[in-house]
Design a protein around this motif. Structure first.
Motif, PDB file in Angstrom:
ATOM      1  N   HIS A   1       0.879  -1.170   0.000  1.00 34.14           N
ATOM      2  CA  HIS A   1       0.000   0.000   0.000  1.00 34.14           C
ATOM      3  C   HIS A   1       0.916   1.219   0.000  1.00 34.14           C
ATOM      4  O   HIS A   1       1.315   1.721   1.058  1.00 34.14           O
TER       5      HIS A   1
ATOM      6  N   PHE B   1      -0.850  -4.264  -5.609  1.00 35.20           N
ATOM      7  CA  PHE B   1      -0.709  -2.878  -5.201  1.00 35.20           C
ATOM      8  C   PHE B   1      -2.074  -2.274  -4.920  1.00 35.20           C
ATOM      9  O   PHE B   1      -3.005  -2.437  -5.733  1.00 35.20           O
ATOM     10  N   HIS B   2      -2.206  -1.551  -3.785  1.00 36.14           N
ATOM     11  CA  HIS B   2      -3.315  -0.595  -3.712  1.00 36.14           C
ATOM     12  C   HIS B   2      -3.050   0.410  -4.817  1.00 36.14           C
ATOM     13  O   HIS B   2      -1.960   0.991  -4.892  1.00 36.14           O
ATOM     14  N   ALA B   3      -4.048   0.648  -5.669  1.00 38.67           N
ATOM     15  CA  ALA B   3      -3.842   1.511  -6.834  1.00 38.67           C
ATOM     16  C   ALA B   3      -4.863   2.638  -6.846  1.00 38.67           C
ATOM     17  O   ALA B   3      -6.040   2.423  -6.570  1.00 38.67           O
TER      18      ALA B   3
ATOM     19  N   TYR C   1      -0.911  10.605  -4.375  1.00 37.35           N
ATOM     20  CA  TYR C   1      -1.144   9.163  -4.396  1.00 37.35           C
ATOM     21  C   TYR C   1       0.001   8.494  -5.146  1.00 37.35           C
ATOM     22  O   TYR C   1       0.449   8.967  -6.185  1.00 37.35           O
TER      23      TYR C   1
ATOM     24  N   CYS D   1       0.536   5.253  -6.321  1.00 37.69           N
ATOM     25  CA  CYS D   1       0.419   4.175  -7.306  1.00 37.69           C
ATOM     26  C   CYS D   1      -0.675   4.544  -8.293  1.00 37.69           C
ATOM     27  O   CYS D   1      -1.847   4.236  -8.086  1.00 37.69           O
ATOM     28  N   THR D   2      -0.297   5.208  -9.361  1.00 38.02           N
ATOM     29  CA  THR D   2      -1.221   5.665 -10.391  1.00 38.02           C
ATOM     30  C   THR D   2      -0.973   4.866 -11.663  1.00 38.02           C
ATOM     31  O   THR D   2       0.066   4.198 -11.803  1.00 38.02           O
ATOM     32  N   PRO D   3      -1.919   4.871 -12.602  1.00 40.18           N
ATOM     33  CA  PRO D   3      -1.762   4.040 -13.796  1.00 40.18           C
ATOM     34  C   PRO D   3      -0.465   4.287 -14.571  1.00 40.18           C
ATOM     35  O   PRO D   3       0.140   3.324 -15.077  1.00 40.18           O
TER      36      PRO D   3
ATOM     37  N   LEU E   1       2.240   2.482 -12.721  1.00 41.57           N
ATOM     38  CA  LEU E   1       2.079   1.041 -12.912  1.00 41.57           C
ATOM     39  C   LEU E   1       2.594   0.602 -14.276  1.00 41.57           C
ATOM     40  O   LEU E   1       3.236  -0.448 -14.405  1.00 41.57           O
TER      41      LEU E   1
ATOM     42  N   ALA F   1      -3.365  -4.872  -9.868  1.00 40.17           N
ATOM     43  CA  ALA F   1      -3.697  -3.496  -9.503  1.00 40.17           C
ATOM     44  C   ALA F   1      -5.095  -3.487  -8.907  1.00 40.17           C
ATOM     45  O   ALA F   1      -6.079  -3.790  -9.598  1.00 40.17           O
TER      46      ALA F   1
ATOM     47  N   GLY G   1      -7.038   1.308 -10.441  1.00 45.93           N
ATOM     48  CA  GLY G   1      -6.690   2.590  -9.818  1.00 45.93           C
ATOM     49  C   GLY G   1      -7.932   3.355  -9.430  1.00 45.93           C
ATOM     50  O   GLY G   1      -8.569   3.981 -10.271  1.00 45.93           O
TER      51      GLY G   1
ATOM     52  N   VAL H   1      -6.766   4.463 -16.357  1.00 46.60           N
ATOM     53  CA  VAL H   1      -6.703   3.005 -16.484  1.00 46.60           C
ATOM     54  C   VAL H   1      -7.087   2.592 -17.898  1.00 46.60           C
ATOM     55  O   VAL H   1      -6.415   1.769 -18.538  1.00 46.60           O
TER      56      VAL H   1
END
Length: 262
Positions: free
Chosen positions: A109, A138-140, A150, A152-154, A157, A171, A176, A183
């Motif tokens: 996370h 991943f928390h996305a 934030y 973890c964004t697309p 990724l 994801a 996300g 996404v």
């Protein structure tokens, strides 16, 4: 077979404190009390065969303790993912312990653990994880209980996917949370799994169906984010989508069973 790929629970003494705290921060009401017993009762009601518990080490010192608990609660329909905090100094040894425990993957996370997923400091860790044939979830996207940025964004990724081709990456939150336009532009159709957790109420059935069909039903995993949604309702939401029976079977359990080798 139905597999919920994304759930949370805690040791009983922690659940009493942690779940109310997280609920207050996010401004949402939990559907369960966050205990293992509560999750198993919910599984019976919803007809779920396996739940994957996604554990998170929010401090480096928590890493071995969480993985010990993850290993302890596995079995009888429970599959646990481990966790490595990026600042835990003995991560290489801990990955071997995780593998020896029979744990199939790890949850990150990045917002709680305070790292951007495409930070170079993570690359050796990812490389070793994928060498060990472990899954990474991943928390996305956005986290409703935390402020930006934030982590973890697309777009981030996509960088990781391109750097580690063939890595088993999931994801969460349909690729996300609240980043679904990105996404659709960057991730759909790519070699990455997305899970359905905590997304249906925001996307609605039409947008949910659109993302699933664009991405391909072979790479979508049923997930609830329990206790933050109700498992039985979430299962009904997905099975009511206008998909073929075979595609529903893939999403509800077959894809996860293949990924988890069960």
């Amino acid at each position: 077979m139905i597999i919920d790929f994304h759930t949370h629970c805690f040791p009983d003494d922690m659940a009493i404190k942690v779940v109310p705290h997280l609920a207050k921060a996010a401004g949402i009401k939990p559907f369960l009390n966050g205990t293992l017993t509560g999750l198993k009762e919910s599984m019976k009601v919803a007809g779920i065969d396996f739940c994957v518990i996604q554990n998170i080490a929010t401090k480096p010192s928590q890493t071995p303790i969480i993985n010990d608990w993850a290993a302890k609660v596995q079995g009888n329909g429970i599959i646990s993912f481990g966790s490595i905090h990026p600042d835990y100094p003995h991560w290489e040894d801990e990955l071997i312990r995780i593998k020896d425990f029979g744990i199939k993957g790890l949850k990150f996370h990045p917002d709680y653990q305070r790292f951007f997923i495409d930070d170079e400091k993570m690359f050796k860790l990812y490389e070793r994880i994928f060498e060990l044939d472990l899954i990474v979830l991943f928390h996305a996207g956005l986290d409703i209980g935390l402020d930006p940025p934030y982590h973890c964004t697309p777009d981030r990724l996509l960088k990781i996917m391109e750097m580690f081709p063939g890595g088993k990456i999931v994801a969460a939150h349909m690729g996300g949370y609240d980043y679904w336009d990105q996404v659709e532009c960057l991730l759909v159709g790519k070699d990455i799994y997305i899970d359905t957790s905590y997304s249906f109420n925001d996307l609605g059935p039409e947008k949910m169906l659109r993302l699933i069909e664009l991405h391909g039903t072979d790479k979508v995993l049923f997930a609830t984010d329990s206790p933050w949604t109700e498992q039985q309702v979430e299962a009904t939401n997905i099975t009511n989508l206008k998909l073929t029976i075979q595609d529903k079977k893939k999403i509800m359990g077959e894809n996860a069973a293949k990924l988890l080798s069960i």
